[in-house]
Structure formats: C-alpha cells, structure tokens
Design a protein around this motif. Sequence first.
Motif, PDB file in Angstrom:
ATOM      1  N   ASP A 104       0.852  -1.187   0.000  1.00 20.32           N
ATOM      2  CA  ASP A 104       0.000   0.000   0.000  1.00 20.32           C
ATOM      3  C   ASP A 104       0.889   1.238   0.000  1.00 20.32           C
ATOM      4  O   ASP A 104       1.558   1.527   0.989  1.00 20.32           O
ATOM      5  N   ALA A 105       0.878   1.973  -1.121  1.00 22.34           N
ATOM      6  CA  ALA A 105       1.689   3.181  -1.219  1.00 22.34           C
ATOM      7  C   ALA A 105       0.882   4.427  -0.873  1.00 22.34           C
ATOM      8  O   ALA A 105       1.332   5.543  -1.119  1.00 22.34           O
TER       9      ALA A 105
ATOM     10  N   LEU B  85       8.562   8.826  -8.143  1.00 25.55           N
ATOM     11  CA  LEU B  85       9.652   8.774  -7.163  1.00 25.55           C
ATOM     12  C   LEU B  85       9.107   8.523  -5.758  1.00 25.55           C
ATOM     13  O   LEU B  85       9.750   7.852  -4.942  1.00 25.55           O
ATOM     14  N   GLY B  86       7.911   9.038  -5.482  1.00 27.15           N
ATOM     15  CA  GLY B  86       7.263   8.730  -4.209  1.00 27.15           C
ATOM     16  C   GLY B  86       6.932   7.251  -4.092  1.00 27.15           C
ATOM     17  O   GLY B  86       7.038   6.665  -3.003  1.00 27.15           O
ATOM     18  N   ASP B  87       6.535   6.639  -5.218  1.00 25.11           N
ATOM     19  CA  ASP B  87       6.271   5.198  -5.210  1.00 25.11           C
ATOM     20  C   ASP B  87       7.542   4.417  -4.871  1.00 25.11           C
ATOM     21  O   ASP B  87       7.511   3.451  -4.090  1.00 25.11           O
ATOM     22  N   LEU B  88       8.660   4.827  -5.465  1.00 26.40           N
ATOM     23  CA  LEU B  88       9.930   4.152  -5.177  1.00 26.40           C
ATOM     24  C   LEU B  88      10.278   4.279  -3.695  1.00 26.40           C
ATOM     25  O   LEU B  88      10.717   3.303  -3.062  1.00 26.40           O
ATOM     26  N   ALA B  89      10.061   5.452  -3.141  1.00 21.66           N
ATOM     27  CA  ALA B  89      10.359   5.662  -1.725  1.00 21.66           C
ATOM     28  C   ALA B  89       9.474   4.776  -0.859  1.00 21.66           C
ATOM     29  O   ALA B  89       9.936   4.216   0.143  1.00 21.66           O
ATOM     30  N   ALA B  90       8.199   4.632  -1.232  1.00 19.62           N
ATOM     31  CA  ALA B  90       7.285   3.782  -0.472  1.00 19.62           C
ATOM     32  C   ALA B  90       7.744   2.325  -0.494  1.00 19.62           C
ATOM     33  O   ALA B  90       7.679   1.619   0.519  1.00 19.62           O
ATOM     34  N   VAL B  91       8.220   1.863  -1.647  1.00 22.58           N
ATOM     35  CA  VAL B  91       8.731   0.498  -1.749  1.00 22.58           C
ATOM     36  C   VAL B  91       9.954   0.326  -0.854  1.00 22.58           C
ATOM     37  O   VAL B  91      10.087  -0.681  -0.142  1.00 22.58           O
ATOM     38  N   CYS B  92      10.848   1.305  -0.859  1.00 26.14           N
ATOM     39  CA  CYS B  92      12.047   1.213  -0.019  1.00 26.14           C
ATOM     40  C   CYS B  92      11.680   1.116   1.459  1.00 26.14           C
ATOM     41  O   CYS B  92      12.262   0.319   2.206  1.00 26.14           O
ATOM     42  N   VAL B  93      10.691   1.905   1.890  1.00 30.60           N
ATOM     43  CA  VAL B  93      10.279   1.882   3.296  1.00 30.60           C
ATOM     44  C   VAL B  93       9.628   0.556   3.652  1.00 30.60           C
ATOM     45  O   VAL B  93      10.001  -0.101   4.640  1.00 30.60           O
ATOM     46  N   GLN B  94       8.656   0.139   2.840  1.00 30.46           N
ATOM     47  CA  GLN B  94       7.886  -1.049   3.207  1.00 30.46           C
ATOM     48  C   GLN B  94       8.648  -2.348   2.984  1.00 30.46           C
ATOM     49  O   GLN B  94       8.358  -3.356   3.635  1.00 30.46           O
TER      50      GLN B  94
ATOM     51  N   LEU C 217      14.378  -1.481   2.606  1.00 31.96           N
ATOM     52  CA  LEU C 217      15.595  -1.376   1.810  1.00 31.96           C
ATOM     53  C   LEU C 217      16.400  -0.182   2.297  1.00 31.96           C
ATOM     54  O   LEU C 217      15.963   0.963   2.182  1.00 31.96           O
ATOM     55  N   ASP C 218      17.547  -0.436   2.838  1.00 28.94           N
ATOM     56  CA  ASP C 218      18.404   0.621   3.374  1.00 28.94           C
ATOM     57  C   ASP C 218      19.388   1.063   2.297  1.00 28.94           C
ATOM     58  O   ASP C 218      20.299   0.336   1.931  1.00 28.94           O
ATOM     59  N   ARG C 219      19.204   2.256   1.785  1.00 28.25           N
ATOM     60  CA  ARG C 219      20.077   2.835   0.774  1.00 28.25           C
ATOM     61  C   ARG C 219      20.313   1.868  -0.391  1.00 28.25           C
ATOM     62  O   ARG C 219      21.445   1.468  -0.671  1.00 28.25           O
ATOM     63  N   PRO C 220      19.248   1.520  -1.124  1.00 28.32           N
ATOM     64  CA  PRO C 220      19.454   0.614  -2.248  1.00 28.32           C
ATOM     65  C   PRO C 220      20.136   1.313  -3.420  1.00 28.32           C
ATOM     66  O   PRO C 220      19.960   2.517  -3.639  1.00 28.32           O
TER      67      PRO C 220
END
Length: 299
Positions: free
Chosen positions: A8-9, A74-83, A86-89
């Motif tokens: 869920d983004a 870019l917000g979607d990418l950030a949401a994927v990293c959080v959920q 992913l630490d500094r992919p």
Amino acid sequence: MINDRLIDAGELPLAVRDFGGDAPPLLLLHGAGGNLAHMTTLARALRPHHRVITMDLRGHGRSGDGSWSWDAALGDLAAVCVQMELDRPAVVGHSLGGMLAALWGQRHPEAPAVISLDGNPPPTRPEHLPGLDPEKAAAELSRLRAIFDQMEAAAGQVIEADQLPDLVERQQMAARDMGANEKVWIEGFRRNLVHENGETSTRPSAATASQLRTLMNELELAPVYAATSCPELVVLPTRDLPEQEPFAELYAAHRRYLVDQAAASGVRYLSLADASHAMVVEQPAVLAGLITDFVQSAR
C-alpha cells in the motif's frame, strides 16, 4: 525464494517482486509499457551479489493506476524502499526506469549508486541530432512523431477474445527472435493485460501513455546529471532495434548526441558493444557484471 507482494503506497497499490538474498539491496526498474516480469532474467543474474527487488511502476502490470508525474513515481519508489526495508538501495532502471534512476540519484545523494540502462528521452528537436542536416532532421523527426502517435493511439486497446491466442503466438515468436526466455516474455505480456467487465485490454492505458510521452519529451537530463553527487553510470546502445532501422540516420545522430551529453555532463558512461535499446534482453549477464562491479566499487 522469490516473493510477490502488493504493498500500500497510500495513493495506490504497488506490485513488488523480491528475489531474496542477503547482499546489498538493489531496486530494478522496467521501461514504459513493460512490467517487473521483463526484468526477471537480469534480476536472476544479479541475485548472487544483491538482494534484488523489482516492481511494477504505476499504471503497469499489477500496480494501481494513478496520474503520472516524476514526483509521484519517485514517491512510489520511496514507499517500496520503506515497506520492503531497503536501506540505501542502488537503483538501476531501463528506459523509463533509467530516467527514474537518474532522478532518484539527483534527489538522493546518499544512494550508493544509480545506473541508467539507456534511460533517455526520445529525440524531439533537430539539436538532438548532431551531424544531420537541420531540414532533414526536422523531416525525420516529423516522420518519427507519426510513429509515436500511432503507438499512443494503440495504448489501452481492447483485445477481442478470438485475437488473444494469435497475439500470444506472436509474442512467442518475438521472444525466439530476440533470443529471450520465452516463459518470462509471455509472463510480461500477460501481466499487462486487464480483464474487466468481460473485456480484455492492455496496459498502460491511453491516458497513462499520453502522460508518459509528454513527461519524457520534456525531460532534460543534462541538468539532472550535473546536479547528481552520488555515483552514476549511464549505459548507452550502439546499434538499432529492427523497428528503428528505417530511421538509421536519425538514431545514429541521436546516439552521438547522447554520448556528447554524457561527456559534457561529466557523468560516467559506457557505450555497450553490440547492444540496442533492448540490451536488458540481449546481454543480461554482461549487464549484471557491469552493474555489480560499479555498485561494489562505489560503496
């Protein structure tokens, strides 16, 4: 184990595929009109050295529909990293995904590396075609624009039920012609089909295709490269796709422009031998080696 998730983004759901692994994380992005399945062969080649995550960009595959903007994506990418924790992919993208990777690097100086696999907007102005007579350049751009008009008009089309088997067979033939994994290729085709109200249509929709075309046509990457401080690599093609061959002079001139732009911007670039825009299909093992070496050297 490979794990498919729908996260869920906020604005919309995003489909994600986690290839697993304990190595440094890498987010792998597909191009316009594709989906995460199209990145499978490259993801598998990267997996021994990275925890590889792929995703369907908004309006593609199994992700939700939403208005397209660079900020939203870019917000979607950030949401994927959080959920996905992913630490500094490292972020690697092909075509549209490569443009997003470049924009991510501009906004995230802490990123260990970003890599664009021919993530370049199409030529739209004669100055994008150095060495070509301006009058001929304008004529060729007009001819190319008509092809893109046809492609945009075909986006989101409804497929009649009796036509689907023939389309699948044509996709199988295309996979064989490209030397691609046929199973992966067909998954990519089917993943962009939408079945609603007794009808089957293709993704992205006409609205999404139109928005993407405008965004890409208006994107200038030189300022993005100049404003990026994290390690960045741009991999460029050296030959045409079959459908580009009628525009051979135009695309040869545009490749010169891309090399000149990268060199002038100070970004690290590589013109990949015997590679077209379909380099992800043509040379996945070579690309995996280039990506892994660059990310490891940048960390």
